[in-house]
Design an enzyme around this catalytic site. Structure first.
Site, PDB file in Angstrom:
ATOM      1  CD  GLU A   1      64.285  64.339  52.911  1.00  0.00           C
ATOM      2  OE1 GLU A   1      65.397  64.596  53.440  1.00  0.00           O
ATOM      3  OE2 GLU A   1      63.223  64.837  53.322  1.00  0.00           O
TER       4      GLU A   1
ATOM      5  CG  ASP B   1      59.938  63.838  54.050  1.00  0.00           C
ATOM      6  OD1 ASP B   1      59.109  63.451  54.886  1.00  0.00           O
ATOM      7  OD2 ASP B   1      60.181  65.058  53.863  1.00  0.00           O
TER       8      ASP B   1
ATOM      9  CE  LYS C   1      65.110  66.657  56.332  1.00  0.00           C
ATOM     10  NZ  LYS C   1      64.714  67.096  55.002  1.00  0.00           N
TER      11      LYS C   1
ATOM     12  CG  HIS D   1      64.460  70.038  61.106  1.00  0.00           C
ATOM     13  ND1 HIS D   1      64.915  71.304  60.914  1.00  0.00           N
ATOM     14  CD2 HIS D   1      64.669  69.388  59.913  1.00  0.00           C
ATOM     15  CE1 HIS D   1      65.377  71.448  59.682  1.00  0.00           C
ATOM     16  NE2 HIS D   1      65.242  70.297  59.060  1.00  0.00           N
ATOM     17  NE  ARG D   2      57.656  68.145  58.813  1.00  0.00           N
ATOM     18  CZ  ARG D   2      56.572  67.622  58.256  1.00  0.00           C
ATOM     19  NH1 ARG D   2      55.876  66.686  58.907  1.00  0.00           N
ATOM     20  NH2 ARG D   2      56.164  67.976  57.053  1.00  0.00           N
ATOM     21  CB  SER D   3      60.062  73.875  57.319  1.00  0.00           C
ATOM     22  OG  SER D   3      58.704  73.561  57.104  1.00  0.00           O
TER      23      SER D   3
ATOM     24  CD  GLU E   1      64.243  72.879  56.881  1.00  0.00           C
ATOM     25  OE1 GLU E   1      65.281  72.435  56.356  1.00  0.00           O
ATOM     26  OE2 GLU E   1      63.192  72.214  57.005  1.00  0.00           O
TER      27      GLU E   1
ATOM     28  CG  HIS F   1      61.533  74.896  53.530  1.00  0.00           C
ATOM     29  ND1 HIS F   1      62.257  73.800  53.891  1.00  0.00           N
ATOM     30  CD2 HIS F   1      60.227  74.555  53.722  1.00  0.00           C
ATOM     31  CE1 HIS F   1      61.451  72.820  54.277  1.00  0.00           C
ATOM     32  NE2 HIS F   1      60.207  73.260  54.173  1.00  0.00           N
TER      33      HIS F   1
ATOM     34  CB  SER G   1      57.291  70.653  51.541  1.00  0.00           C
ATOM     35  OG  SER G   1      58.276  70.042  52.335  1.00  0.00           O
TER      36      SER G   1
ATOM     37  CE  LYS H   1      60.071  65.952  57.442  1.00  0.00           C
ATOM     38  NZ  LYS H   1      59.418  66.321  56.155  1.00  0.00           N
TER      39      LYS H   1
ATOM     40  CD  GLN I   1      61.521  71.286  51.287  1.00  0.00           C
ATOM     41  OE1 GLN I   1      60.402  71.399  50.821  1.00  0.00           O
ATOM     42  NE2 GLN I   1      61.804  70.426  52.237  1.00  0.00           N
ATOM     43  CD  GLU I   2      65.246  70.110  53.623  1.00  0.00           C
ATOM     44  OE1 GLU I   2      66.016  69.246  54.070  1.00  0.00           O
ATOM     45  OE2 GLU I   2      64.064  70.226  53.968  1.00  0.00           O
TER      46      GLU I   2
ATOM     47  CG  ASP J   1      63.955  67.123  51.171  1.00  0.00           C
ATOM     48  OD1 ASP J   1      63.455  66.516  50.192  1.00  0.00           O
ATOM     49  OD2 ASP J   1      63.291  67.456  52.170  1.00  0.00           O
TER      50      ASP J   1
HETATM   51  P1  PGA Z   1      58.708  70.341  55.895  1.00  0.00           P
HETATM   52  O1  PGA Z   1      60.118  70.162  55.199  1.00  0.00           O
HETATM   53  O2  PGA Z   1      58.916  70.249  57.352  1.00  0.00           O
HETATM   54  O3  PGA Z   1      58.288  71.707  55.418  1.00  0.00           O
HETATM   55  O4  PGA Z   1      57.836  69.245  55.354  1.00  0.00           O
HETATM   56  C1  PGA Z   1      61.078  69.250  55.620  1.00  0.00           C
HETATM   57  C2  PGA Z   1      61.258  68.147  54.645  1.00  0.00           C
HETATM   58  O5  PGA Z   1      60.590  68.105  53.584  1.00  0.00           O
HETATM   59  O6  PGA Z   1      62.059  67.251  54.895  1.00  0.00           O
HETATM   60 ZN    ZN Z   2      61.743  66.176  52.906  1.00  0.00          ZN
END
Ligand code: PGA
Ligand code: ZN
Length: 416
Positions: A283, A310, A386, A363-365, A206, A156, A43, A335, A164-165, A242
């Site tokens: 987030e 983010d 995270k 991290h990243r996904s 993740e 994800h 994303s 990131k 997403q999270e 998130d």
């Molecule tokens: P991404 O997701 O690494 O796929 O961008 C992580 C996030 O959105 O924080």
């Molecule tokens: Zn994010």
């Protein structure tokens, strides 16, 4: 002993989604001193630095990184040979100048970050310091509060969940290992809760469970069940989301739970969730360019909840400065591959810190066994990290590195 970069090497390796990524080796005096592997998002924000992909659809579905590797082996190596490996700022500035674009489109942020991180590791090795201490210097380190993404949705997961999270945030503990244990026990408790309800299936990118749920709010209810099911109270373990809302934002509306909401309507929903659940952090509650909704939400609930940018800030000082000015958020996600060098990452974190913004290292996904972000979180005293569920080695590697570091660093303070 020489402190001079004598050469770089680069190769393709695979990330946790089976996509190619860049691994870089940094040589000092002919000896391998530092190695890094670059992560990759799904994303991704529109304003992120460019990840160079070959685009040849006959190989790796267009996701090859041969061009990025060639950029490390040729122009970047040529420019950096002879540089002191512990002059991180000069190394990164040379690459930024060589690239010559505002978004690293020329050399590729994946090429540049691989080199930047490999040199960082080599600098630490040269000085015989653990990476976190090399980054932290005399300020020493501080263990971060872990945010464990135990329920995956959005881009994800194959489920119907928009958010997403869903993360547990064990903030009420005295040490990092105790906090991690509590978070991991919630993961196991969530598995049990989902199994009881016949919802246990696979996991997302993740490592968190990825059930179909009737509404996004149901995810919050499962998080509370996981916390309480593990024997904890919601006073010591909170929830972080998130929302990654850019993924479901179009034509000025947020398409969530089958509804088409304005930013203000979505903000009202967050306000209700903050009142009804132990929700500590949200987030990307709004789209990456929807500054108005961000500021509205900040005015409404910014004193009660952490609002993390983010995709909004993409770890870039310029965008963060816009957010500080317009009071759009009170925290930033960090990131390294969104900006492409360690120096710029540290500058952005410094800017955040000096304006009272919290930093969450992330991290990243798409991840690998590389654990640089664990040391970065400790060395910068970020306070929060995270890095996914306690499942799959690409995620667990970071938690394990933090456990190793925690035998040397006892300082631990929750921002909540
Ligand atoms: P991404 O997701 O690494 O796929 O961008 C992580 C996030 O959105 O924080
Ligand atoms: Zn994010």
């Amino acid at each position: 002993m020489s402190d001079i970069i004598s050469g770089l090497d680069a190769r393709m390796v695979l990330d946790s989604r089976g996509n190619p990524t860049v691994e870089v080796d940094c040589y000092v005096g002919g000896v391998l001193f530092g190695r890094s592997i670059v992560p990759s998002g799904a994303s991704t924000g529109a304003h992120e630095a460019i990840e160079l992909r070959d685009g040849n659809m006959n190989r790796w579905l267009g996701r090859g990184v041969e061009d990025a590797i060639d950029n490390v082996l040729e122009p970047i190596q040529e420019a950096l040979i002879g540089m002191p490996v512990d002059d991180q700022k000069a190394i990164d500035e040379i690459m930024i100048e060589l690239d010559g674009t505002p978004n690293k489109a020329n050399l590729g942020a994946n090429a540049m970050l691989g080199v930047s991180m490999a040199c960082l590791h080599a600098g630490a090795a040269l000085h015989e310091l653990p990476l976190w201490r090399y980054i932290g210097g005399v300020a020493g380190g501080q263990m971060p509060v872990p945010m464990l993404n135990i329920l995956n949705g959005g881009a994800h997961a194959a489920s119907n969940v928009d958010v997403q999270e869903f993360m547990v945030m064990p903030h009420g503990f005295d040490t990092f290992p105790e906090a991690l244990r509590a978070g991991v026990e919630c993961y196991h408790a969530l598995k049990q809760e989902l199994k009881t309800d016949g919802l246990l299936g696979g996991v997302g990118d993740e490592g968190g469970f990825a059930p179909n749920l009737p509404t996004n709010e149901t995810g919050l209810k499962y998080m509370v069940r996981a916390i309480e099911g593990a024997g904890y109270s919601t006073d010591e373990i909170g929830i972080a989301l998130d929302v990654a809302s850019t993924e479901f934002f179009s034509e000025d509306r947020y398409h969530i739970d089958g509804k088409d909401l304005t930013g203000e309507e979505l903000s009202d929903i967050y306000a209700t969730w903050v009142d009804e659940y132990p929700l500590l952090s949200i987030e990307d509650g709004f789209g990456e360019d929807d500054w108005r909704s961000w500021s509205h939400c900040m005015r409404d609930i910014g004193d009660k909840v952490q609002l993390v940018g983010d995709d909004l800030f993409v770890t870039q000082a310029e965008r963060l400065a816009m957010g500080i000015e317009s009071k759009a958020a009170n925290a930033i996600l960090v990131k390294v591959n969104q900006v492409g060098t360690i120096t710029e990452t540290l500058e952005t974190m410094e800017l955040a810190n000096s304006h009272g913004f919290n930093s969450v290292v992330s991290h990243r996904s798409g991840e690998t066994e590389d654990t640089t972000i664990a040391d970065l979180a400790v060395g910068t005293r970020a306070g929060q990290i995270k890095t996914g569920a306690p499942a799959r080695s690409d995620r667990v590697a970071k938690y394990n590195q933090l456990l190793r570091i925690s035998s040397e660093v006892s300082e631990y303070r929750s921002p909540f």
